[in-house]
Design an enzyme around this catalytic site. Sequence first.
Site, short mmCIF file in Angstrom:
data_model
loop_
_atom_site.label_atom_id
_atom_site.label_comp_id
_atom_site.label_asym_id
_atom_site.label_seq_id
_atom_site.Cartn_x
_atom_site.Cartn_y
_atom_site.Cartn_z
CG ASP A 1 0.94 -7.04 8.27
OD1 ASP A 1 0.54 -6.22 9.45
OD2 ASP A 1 1.50 -6.41 7.65
CG HIS B 1 7.01 -2.48 1.97
ND1 HIS B 1 7.11 -1.22 2.86
CD2 HIS B 1 5.84 -2.75 1.90
CE1 HIS B 1 5.66 -1.08 3.37
NE2 HIS B 1 5.16 -1.98 2.85
NE ARG C 1 -1.02 0.95 11.21
CZ ARG C 1 -2.32 0.81 11.71
NH1 ARG C 1 -2.60 1.27 12.70
NH2 ARG C 1 -3.33 0.51 10.71
CD GLN D 1 -5.89 -3.55 3.25
OE1 GLN D 1 -5.66 -3.96 2.05
NE2 GLN D 1 -5.04 -3.79 4.36
N GLY E 1 5.16 -10.14 4.30
CA GLY E 1 5.90 -10.18 5.67
C GLY E 1 5.28 -10.80 6.68
CG HIS F 1 8.86 -0.18 5.88
ND1 HIS F 1 9.09 -1.32 5.79
CD2 HIS F 1 7.53 -0.07 6.06
CE1 HIS F 1 8.09 -2.10 6.41
NE2 HIS F 1 7.00 -1.31 6.44
CG MET G 1 -1.76 -1.15 1.16
SD MET G 1 -3.34 -1.19 2.14
CE MET G 1 -2.86 -0.74 3.80
N GLY G 2 2.09 1.06 -0.60
CA GLY G 2 2.81 2.21 -0.51
C GLY G 2 3.47 2.40 0.74
CB VAL H 1 12.78 -5.99 7.79
CG1 VAL H 1 14.11 -5.22 7.96
CG2 VAL H 1 12.87 -7.08 6.84
O1 PAF Z 1 0.01 -5.74 3.86
C1 PAF Z 1 -0.37 -4.86 3.14
O2 PAF Z 1 0.24 -3.76 2.74
C2 PAF Z 1 -1.81 -5.02 2.52
O3 PAF Z 1 -2.85 -5.46 3.72
C3 PAF Z 1 -2.01 -5.61 1.13
C4 PAF Z 1 -1.60 -6.91 1.53
C5 PAF Z 1 -1.02 -4.81 0.22
C6 PAF Z 1 -3.32 -5.69 0.71
O4 PAF Z 1 -3.92 -4.23 0.39
#
Ligand code: PAF
Length: 282
Positions: free
Chosen positions: A150, A37, A187, A61, A147, A34, A30-31, A176
């Site tokens: 989550d 990612h 966040r 979500q 990751g 860091h 979702m951009g 990480v």
């Molecule tokens: O983990 C995330 O960034 C989001 O939940 C995902 C998997 C990209 C779905 O929007």
Amino acid sequence: MQICRTVAEVRATLAGYREAGETVGLVTTMGALHEGHLTLMRNAARDHDRVVATIFVNPTQFGQKADLAHYPSDDGRDIDLLSGEKVDMVFMPEVSVIYPEGDETIVETTRMANMLHGLVRPGHFRGVATVVARLFNIVGPDAAYFGEKDYQQLQVIKRMVQDLHMPLKIHGVPTVREADGLAMSSRNVRLSAEDRAAAVCLSKALSAADKLARTGATVMALDGEVRGIINSEPRATLRAIDIVAAETLAPLEGRIAQPTAIMVSADFGGVLLIDQAVVGPA
Ligand code: PAF
């Protein structure tokens, strides 16, 4: 690095990769990128000829509109970061591309979505499963990387892929961490300096529980250890501790005798952070 905005552009690019016999690894985001990612991108690049990233802040979500409005977003910075990695294409669709007018189809893992974090964020995992299923269908990768931080999300996605016979492999990548142990998260930038320092109690609590689990401790002892460490940090407001079977997320009791996931969440000055560890025998 190519930037695609439509499904047709993605499919045309993917057709080129496939004609050349290349494999494709996908990282959905979702951009607000860091190091966590970028580690996912590097894992995908290690295993595949081509890496596709997606940047899409998925509205379905987010329970509260305010949370969505506050989600950090800086496309220019994200593109710069991805350009420094071996990423071949980034898909950055508008909401109407992913959720076309009149759409009706959702994906939900009925049990896993409605437990643990799903209880405090109703609809969250339905939104995640729905968008991830749509992104998988658009890109058609050989594998996708998520990751472990989550943790519930990772298990929901694994279950969805298995249940819907989706032809791709899901890789969980270890969390990480900053040098002091804080799990990297988009966040973290919203934490004050004091709360940033305090937030390290989450990883400290998980490390202590990991050590305890090696001594054959019980679920109750682990819970007490984690709770004690987080509650002794005055800036932390503990929201949840869940100690569950690592794969099914089923509740556990008694001595730790199988791979066990500990999932914690706590609030630091209005910023909800989560962390996790898998402990116990492999
Ligand atoms: O983990 C995330 O960034 C989001 O939940 C995902 C998997 C990209 C779905 O929007």
